[in-house]
Design a protein around this motif. Sequence first.
Motif, PDB file in Angstrom:
ATOM      1  N   GLY A 139       0.800  -1.217   0.000  1.00 55.69           N
ATOM      2  CA  GLY A 139       0.000   0.000   0.000  1.00 55.69           C
ATOM      3  C   GLY A 139       0.831   1.264   0.000  1.00 55.69           C
ATOM      4  N   SER A 140       2.177   1.152  -0.115  1.00 55.30           N
ATOM      5  CA  SER A 140       2.988   2.364  -0.297  1.00 55.30           C
ATOM      6  C   SER A 140       2.547   3.093  -1.555  1.00 55.30           C
ATOM      7  CB  SER A 140       4.473   2.003  -0.401  1.00 55.30           C
ATOM      8  OG  SER A 140       4.951   1.416   0.788  1.00 55.30           O
ATOM      9  N   ALA A 141       2.115   2.326  -2.541  1.00 51.83           N
ATOM     10  CA  ALA A 141       1.488   2.839  -3.758  1.00 51.83           C
ATOM     11  C   ALA A 141       0.647   1.718  -4.332  1.00 51.83           C
ATOM     12  CB  ALA A 141       2.523   3.306  -4.779  1.00 51.83           C
ATOM     13  N   ALA A 142      -0.333   2.067  -5.135  1.00 55.44           N
ATOM     14  CA  ALA A 142      -1.171   1.072  -5.802  1.00 55.44           C
ATOM     15  C   ALA A 142      -1.709   1.676  -7.090  1.00 55.44           C
ATOM     16  CB  ALA A 142      -2.321   0.628  -4.898  1.00 55.44           C
ATOM     17  N   VAL A 143      -1.803   0.851  -8.123  1.00 59.54           N
ATOM     18  CA  VAL A 143      -2.329   1.326  -9.397  1.00 59.54           C
ATOM     19  C   VAL A 143      -3.034   0.175 -10.099  1.00 59.54           C
ATOM     20  CG1 VAL A 143      -0.124   0.867 -10.569  1.00 59.54           C
ATOM     21  CG2 VAL A 143      -1.753   2.492 -11.567  1.00 59.54           C
ATOM     22  N   ALA A 144      -4.192   0.462 -10.659  1.00 59.05           N
ATOM     23  CA  ALA A 144      -4.933  -0.531 -11.440  1.00 59.05           C
ATOM     24  C   ALA A 144      -4.723  -0.232 -12.914  1.00 59.05           C
ATOM     25  CB  ALA A 144      -6.417  -0.481 -11.092  1.00 59.05           C
ATOM     26  N   THR A 186       3.730   7.612  -5.445  1.00 57.60           N
ATOM     27  CA  THR A 186       2.635   7.425  -6.397  1.00 57.60           C
ATOM     28  C   THR A 186       3.193   6.758  -7.640  1.00 57.60           C
ATOM     29  OG1 THR A 186       2.903   9.561  -7.517  1.00 57.60           O
ATOM     30  CG2 THR A 186       1.480   9.506  -5.570  1.00 57.60           C
ATOM     31  N   VAL A 187       2.411   5.878  -8.226  1.00 50.20           N
ATOM     32  CA  VAL A 187       2.752   5.235  -9.487  1.00 50.20           C
ATOM     33  C   VAL A 187       1.515   5.315 -10.376  1.00 50.20           C
ATOM     34  CG1 VAL A 187       3.439   3.104 -10.637  1.00 50.20           C
ATOM     35  CG2 VAL A 187       4.387   3.655  -8.382  1.00 50.20           C
ATOM     36  N   HIS A 188       1.687   5.828 -11.582  1.00 45.63           N
ATOM     37  CA  HIS A 188       0.551   5.888 -12.502  1.00 45.63           C
ATOM     38  C   HIS A 188       1.049   5.871 -13.940  1.00 45.63           C
ATOM     39  CE1 HIS A 188       1.737  10.154 -12.311  1.00 45.63           C
ATOM     40  NE2 HIS A 188       1.209  10.265 -13.515  1.00 45.63           N
ATOM     41  N   TRP A 189       0.138   5.589 -14.867  1.00 46.49           N
ATOM     42  CA  TRP A 189       0.446   5.639 -16.280  1.00 46.49           C
ATOM     43  C   TRP A 189       0.344   7.082 -16.731  1.00 46.49           C
ATOM     44  CZ3 TRP A 189       2.676   3.070 -20.032  1.00 46.49           C
ATOM     45  CH2 TRP A 189       2.469   3.471 -21.358  1.00 46.49           C
ATOM     46  N   GLU A 246      -6.844  -5.221 -16.431  1.00 48.11           N
ATOM     47  CA  GLU A 246      -7.565  -6.132 -15.557  1.00 48.11           C
ATOM     48  C   GLU A 246      -6.794  -6.463 -14.282  1.00 48.11           C
ATOM     49  OE1 GLU A 246      -8.435  -9.535 -17.908  1.00 48.11           O
ATOM     50  OE2 GLU A 246      -9.927  -8.508 -19.160  1.00 48.11           O
ATOM     51  N   ASP A 247      -5.649  -5.779 -14.054  1.00 52.77           N
ATOM     52  CA  ASP A 247      -4.789  -6.111 -12.921  1.00 52.77           C
ATOM     53  C   ASP A 247      -4.631  -4.948 -11.951  1.00 52.77           C
ATOM     54  OD1 ASP A 247      -4.204  -8.742 -13.738  1.00 52.77           O
ATOM     55  OD2 ASP A 247      -2.634  -8.027 -15.101  1.00 52.77           O
ATOM     56  N   LEU A 248      -4.376  -5.314 -10.691  1.00 49.61           N
ATOM     57  CA  LEU A 248      -4.052  -4.359  -9.644  1.00 49.61           C
ATOM     58  C   LEU A 248      -2.609  -4.612  -9.215  1.00 49.61           C
ATOM     59  CD1 LEU A 248      -4.775  -2.264  -7.392  1.00 49.61           C
ATOM     60  CD2 LEU A 248      -5.528  -4.216  -6.011  1.00 49.61           C
ATOM     61  N   TYR A 249      -1.819  -3.548  -9.148  1.00 49.39           N
ATOM     62  CA  TYR A 249      -0.437  -3.625  -8.684  1.00 49.39           C
ATOM     63  C   TYR A 249      -0.321  -2.872  -7.359  1.00 49.39           C
ATOM     64  CZ  TYR A 249       0.741  -5.134 -13.437  1.00 49.39           C
ATOM     65  OH  TYR A 249       0.814  -5.810 -14.617  1.00 49.39           O
ATOM     66  N   ALA A 250       0.357  -3.486  -6.401  1.00 48.25           N
ATOM     67  CA  ALA A 250       0.575  -2.851  -5.098  1.00 48.25           C
ATOM     68  C   ALA A 250       2.061  -2.874  -4.782  1.00 48.25           C
ATOM     69  CB  ALA A 250      -0.209  -3.577  -4.001  1.00 48.25           C
ATOM     70  N   TYR A 251       2.537  -1.792  -4.171  1.00 53.52           N
ATOM     71  CA  TYR A 251       3.950  -1.649  -3.845  1.00 53.52           C
ATOM     72  C   TYR A 251       4.121  -1.604  -2.328  1.00 53.52           C
ATOM     73  CZ  TYR A 251       4.322  -0.386  -8.768  1.00 53.52           C
ATOM     74  OH  TYR A 251       4.250  -0.401 -10.135  1.00 53.52           O
ATOM     75  N   ALA A 252       5.237  -2.153  -1.867  1.00 56.31           N
ATOM     76  CA  ALA A 252       5.597  -2.111  -0.448  1.00 56.31           C
ATOM     77  C   ALA A 252       7.051  -1.673  -0.357  1.00 56.31           C
ATOM     78  CB  ALA A 252       5.413  -3.480   0.207  1.00 56.31           C
ATOM     79  N   CYS A 253       7.277  -0.539   0.283  1.00 58.05           N
ATOM     80  CA  CYS A 253       8.632   0.014   0.406  1.00 58.05           C
ATOM     81  C   CYS A 253       8.991   0.078   1.883  1.00 58.05           C
ATOM     82  CB  CYS A 253       8.715   1.399  -0.211  1.00 58.05           C
ATOM     83  SG  CYS A 253       8.195   1.463  -1.950  1.00 58.05           S
ATOM     84  N   GLY A 254       9.893  -0.794   2.302  1.00 61.48           N
ATOM     85  CA  GLY A 254      10.309  -0.850   3.699  1.00 61.48           C
ATOM     86  C   GLY A 254      11.552  -0.014   3.922  1.00 61.48           C
ATOM     87  N   CYS A 255      11.414   1.080   4.676  1.00 60.47           N
ATOM     88  CA  CYS A 255      12.521   2.015   4.862  1.00 60.47           C
ATOM     89  C   CYS A 255      13.373   1.633   6.064  1.00 60.47           C
ATOM     90  CB  CYS A 255      12.003   3.441   5.035  1.00 60.47           C
ATOM     91  SG  CYS A 255      11.094   4.038   3.587  1.00 60.47           S
ATOM     92  N   GLY A 256      14.686   1.731   5.897  1.00 58.66           N
ATOM     93  CA  GLY A 256      15.634   1.450   6.966  1.00 58.66           C
ATOM     94  C   GLY A 256      16.901   2.242   6.758  1.00 58.66           C
TER      95      GLY A 256
END
Length: 362
Positions: free
Chosen positions: A261-266, A328-331, A269-279
């Motif tokens: 849920g760091s970013a998500a874009v549909a 954010t990620v988008h076309w 017919e697909d949904l893409y979700a991103y997870a960015c773990g900061c350290g």
Amino acid sequence: APGADARSVATLQGQLGRCLTSLERFGEAESFLLRSHESLVGKLGGKSASAQMAANALLELYEKWRKPGEAGRYRSLLTRPTVAAIRELGPLEFRDINGRQGGFSTRLAGQSAWVFSFTHMSVNRENGSNLQGSTWSWTADPDAADGIGAFQNGTGWRDRPAEFLPYTPEETAYNKAHRDKDCVEDCGSEYVLLPGSPALDPVRGGALVFYEKVKASNFPFGTTSFGTSIALWTDPARQPVRPLTGQEAEMLFSADEPKWGSAAVAMGEDLYAYACGCGNSGCPCLVARVPLADALDRRAWRFYAGAGRWSATWQDAEPIMDGASQLTVHWNEYLGQYLAVHGIYRGWAIALRTADRPEGPW
């Protein structure tokens, strides 16, 4: 001016050069723009936003001056996408709000709908606290060119900002009992719901909103995660619906998994979700994919494992870029590519990345 730093002088030189270009005083414009570009490259590096703007100004000058050789030289210095201009729009104004963290937005039912996490209010909630885990606002103004305004808050008790994500009766009862003066154990702890990115969902008609459920012993500190899940949001003036994945104890993604849920874009017919773990070493980002129709079925999710391979096992996921906990990620139709935008971790800068596919290469 006495005391002015080199960057400020270079910025003013650039502004003068652009004005002279618009007046077709090309020789004078060239002198200012060349000095501005040289100074900014030396101070910030050629790929910095300020240096890119200066190179773009020289490109525009030489194109108008009909000097294709010089124009080509500065065109070759530009990265893609090109930063053409930056303009401060000022702070957003929200009634009864002192400050907000996070901030995701989407187009929903013709409105620009915004979701925030930790919110400090100028008024107290029903429980006496002025801190909430999530709030939301929306506006009918879709164009940021002249600023963004006329926001409305999602409201509840006494017309004050309400929690964006609704609590189940069990969560509400737990929170009330552990704030009660007669509490004897684990007092002050509470369940908190933290929103992530929304993604438009044409299958269900609305937006799918990622969120994390935590238990906080001293909100917003001392939190224990229960995992991440998805809520459905159809009306910007109303809260979303949750849970959508069966019993709430069965979060869509467990606490052991990345926080999707760091970013998500549909797309399609697909949904893409991103997870960015900061350290300490940065913010490596992973990406997952699922058919939109099966977004609430954990078994249908696949995780990008590199080299064009998608795996059913999240531990196989490989980082695709160094991002931020929120991006954010988008076309982007203009670029004909996917565009990722995020702040630089531990730095005062914004990164723009492009790719032909959601999984990259970025």
